[in-house]
Design a protein around this motif. Structure first.
Motif, mmCIF file in Angstrom:
data_model
loop_
_atom_site.group_PDB
_atom_site.id
_atom_site.type_symbol
_atom_site.label_atom_id
_atom_site.label_comp_id
_atom_site.label_asym_id
_atom_site.label_seq_id
_atom_site.Cartn_x
_atom_site.Cartn_y
_atom_site.Cartn_z
ATOM 1 N N ASN A 168 77.467 41.325 32.879
ATOM 2 C CA ASN A 168 77.285 39.920 32.504
ATOM 3 C C ASN A 168 78.590 39.246 32.090
ATOM 4 N N GLY A 169 79.676 40.017 32.032
ATOM 5 C CA GLY A 169 80.925 39.467 31.532
ATOM 6 C C GLY A 169 80.815 39.170 30.047
ATOM 7 N N ASP A 170 81.447 38.113 29.586
ATOM 8 C CA ASP A 170 81.408 37.722 28.176
ATOM 9 C C ASP A 170 80.547 36.477 27.958
ATOM 10 N N HIS A 171 79.713 36.153 28.930
ATOM 11 C CA HIS A 171 78.981 34.889 28.864
ATOM 12 C C HIS A 171 77.785 34.942 27.926
ATOM 13 N N TYR A 172 77.129 36.096 27.829
ATOM 14 C CA TYR A 172 75.888 36.167 27.065
ATOM 15 C C TYR A 172 76.011 36.995 25.793
ATOM 16 N N GLY A 173 76.680 38.081 25.848
ATOM 17 C CA GLY A 173 76.741 38.990 24.716
ATOM 18 C C GLY A 173 77.157 40.362 25.179
ATOM 19 N N CYS A 174 77.190 41.290 24.254
ATOM 20 C CA CYS A 174 77.719 42.621 24.556
ATOM 21 C C CYS A 174 76.627 43.565 25.053
ATOM 22 N N VAL A 175 77.054 44.625 25.741
ATOM 23 C CA VAL A 175 76.115 45.644 26.208
ATOM 24 C C VAL A 175 75.416 46.276 25.008
ATOM 25 N N CYS A 176 74.152 46.640 25.173
ATOM 26 C CA CYS A 176 73.421 47.241 24.045
ATOM 27 C C CYS A 176 72.518 48.382 24.478
ATOM 28 N N GLY A 177 71.755 48.216 25.556
ATOM 29 C CA GLY A 177 70.834 49.263 25.997
ATOM 30 C C GLY A 177 71.309 49.911 27.285
ATOM 31 N N ILE A 178 71.101 51.228 27.413
ATOM 32 C CA ILE A 178 71.532 51.927 28.616
ATOM 33 C C ILE A 178 70.594 53.091 28.898
ATOM 34 N N HIS A 179 70.381 53.341 30.183
ATOM 35 C CA HIS A 179 69.567 54.482 30.626
ATOM 36 C C HIS A 179 70.166 55.006 31.916
ATOM 37 N N CYS A 180 70.128 56.323 32.089
ATOM 38 C CA CYS A 180 70.618 56.947 33.319
ATOM 39 C C CYS A 180 69.501 57.795 33.904
ATOM 40 N N SER A 181 69.112 57.519 35.130
ATOM 41 C CA SER A 181 68.033 58.260 35.771
ATOM 42 C C SER A 181 68.542 59.598 36.283
ATOM 43 N N LEU A 182 67.627 60.454 36.736
ATOM 44 C CA LEU A 182 67.992 61.785 37.209
ATOM 45 C C LEU A 182 68.916 61.745 38.418
ATOM 46 N N ASP A 183 68.826 60.682 39.217
ATOM 47 C CA ASP A 183 69.690 60.575 40.392
ATOM 48 C C ASP A 183 70.990 59.840 40.096
ATOM 49 N N GLY A 184 71.257 59.561 38.815
ATOM 50 C CA GLY A 184 72.530 58.971 38.433
ATOM 51 C C GLY A 184 72.579 57.466 38.420
ATOM 52 N N VAL A 185 71.474 56.788 38.683
ATOM 53 C CA VAL A 185 71.450 55.328 38.639
ATOM 54 C C VAL A 185 71.449 54.869 37.183
ATOM 55 N N ILE A 186 72.270 53.833 36.882
ATOM 56 C CA ILE A 186 72.465 53.369 35.515
ATOM 57 C C ILE A 186 71.775 52.020 35.326
ATOM 58 N N TYR A 187 71.066 51.886 34.214
ATOM 59 C CA TYR A 187 70.380 50.641 33.869
ATOM 60 C C TYR A 187 70.985 50.116 32.567
ATOM 61 N N VAL A 188 71.378 48.827 32.568
ATOM 62 C CA VAL A 188 72.103 48.270 31.430
ATOM 63 C C VAL A 188 71.482 46.949 31.004
#
Length: 375
Positions: free
Chosen positions: A86-106
């Motif tokens: 999101n860049g610096d437009h909204y706010g900082c990263v806070c939640g994260i998840h990594c699936s078994l196949d390595g896909v990242i959710y932010v």
């Protein structure tokens, strides 16, 4: 060159020490076992000597566990930094998840979307957090996980609900469905049985529940009397782990009974525990937001500091099956990726099969080979 020589000498000394312990214990067992099995009495061995040996054995076993753990893990090995999508437009990263196949959710603070990235941090997809049924109202996801059915689930703290993204809705872009009502849902996870876990911050509770095929909540259970629960994840043997803002991480079993806390079990003191996760070996990993560190708590042995520098405000964390640790650093507004396992990656099943023999090491082809010095 001097470092290489010293390193080799330390390896040789360690192997000799472990081998000496093994030989001496085997020899003592071979001599003592027939005497203790076939002869009455204990000879001249006193109760005090037995107690003293037992206590020394505990210390030696603990020291060996620590040596083994320190061989497997590394510290402050930053391999990648992924900027906030999101860049610096909204706010900082806070939640994260990594699936078994390595896909990242932010997720990010005040950003109405979930970003899906590949292992390299490149964008695969963006899920706008829009409720189409209510004139395209947006919401802000707090934390993110993946359900057993492979659907993205987030906490919506402002509206006091959990939302699950349904790809198969009548809307071409998919649909976010509201699931349940909560006071202030923050962390979210999924336990080993597939139930969704929600940390309800103001209520001081963790809720677990199942979702049927019609997205209806079933079999809701709750744990109460928690001090500001923030993040939650599944425990290695069932149940869940939850971090409390007031300074502890607690472990509950599948019956929702308190098993222990990190502070009491390991004698560790947190500043402000935040993100919590477990890896494939069943180790517990916790981010300390105040102390700016990440610690690993092994099944046996003392805590290990995986990251002691380079973090500003670590919040959410996740492990990948490739031996990587992903840290949502709210202070730097990026995701930092650390390699916390040595190479080659030791598989837990292989270790159990080989009896954790330090001379057996996985080769490049995945088989076990003999080596005088572990790599």
């Amino acid at each position: 060159m001097e470092y290489t020589l010293e390193d080799s000498q330390r390896k040789e000394k360690l192997l000799k020490t472990v081998y000496t312990l093994q030989v001496k214990s085997d020899a003592t067992f071979q001599k003592a076992s027939p005497l203790l099995s076939n002869h009455p009495g204990m000879g001249l061995v006193t109760e005090h000597q037995v107690h003293q040996l037992a206590e020394k054995a505990k210390v030696i076993c603990h020291d060996l566990d620590n040596i083994k753990n320190h061989l497997f893990y590394r510290q402050n090995d930053l391999v990648q930094q992924i900027p906030n999508p999101n860049g610096d437009h909204y706010g900082c990263v806070c939640g994260i998840h990594c699936s078994l196949d390595g896909v990242i959710y932010v997720t990010s603070e005040n950003a109405p979307r979930v970003h899906i990235l590949n292992r390299s941090g490149q964008a695969l997809q963006t899920l706008p957090c829009v409720e189409w049924k209510k004139k395209k109202e947006t919401f802000m996801p707090e934390d993110v996980t993946i359900t057993r059915a492979g659907m993205v689930a987030v906490t919506d703290m402002v509206n006091g609900t959990v939302r699950i993204f349904n790809n198969h809705s009548k809307f071409s872009k998919g649909e976010w469905l509201r699931i349940g009502r909560f006071g202030s849902p923050r962390g979210i996870g999924v336990d080993t049985s597939g139930k969704i876990l929600v940390a309800d911050y103001e209520e001081g509770k963790v809720h677990s529940f199942a979702i049927d095929h019609a997205f209806k909540v079933q079999n809701t259970r709750s744990v109460s009397d928690l001090c500001g629960p923030r993040y939650v994840c599944s425990a290695p043997e069932g149940g869940f782990l939850v971090s409390e803002e007031c300074g502890d991480v607690k472990l509950f079993n599948s019956s929702h009974k308190l098993v222990s806390s990190i502070c009491s079990r390991y004698g560790h003191r947190f500043g402000n525990p935040a993100g919590v996760c477990t890896d494939r070996e069943g180790n517990i990993i916790v981010a300390d937001e105040q102390h700016r560190k990440i610690h690993l708590f092994p099944r046996s042995g003392s805590p290990i500091c995986l990251v002691s520098k380079g973090l500003q405000r670590p919040t959410g964390i996740a492990c990948s099956t490739q031996g990587l640790l992903l840290v949502a650093d709210t202070g730097d507004n990026n995701v930092k990726v650390f390699k916390y396992r040595v190479r080659p990656h030791y598989d837990a099943d292989i270790l159990r099969t080989s009896g954790e023999n330090p001379n057996l090491t996985p080769r490049r082809d995945g088989k076990l080979g003999f080596s005088t010095i572990p790599h």
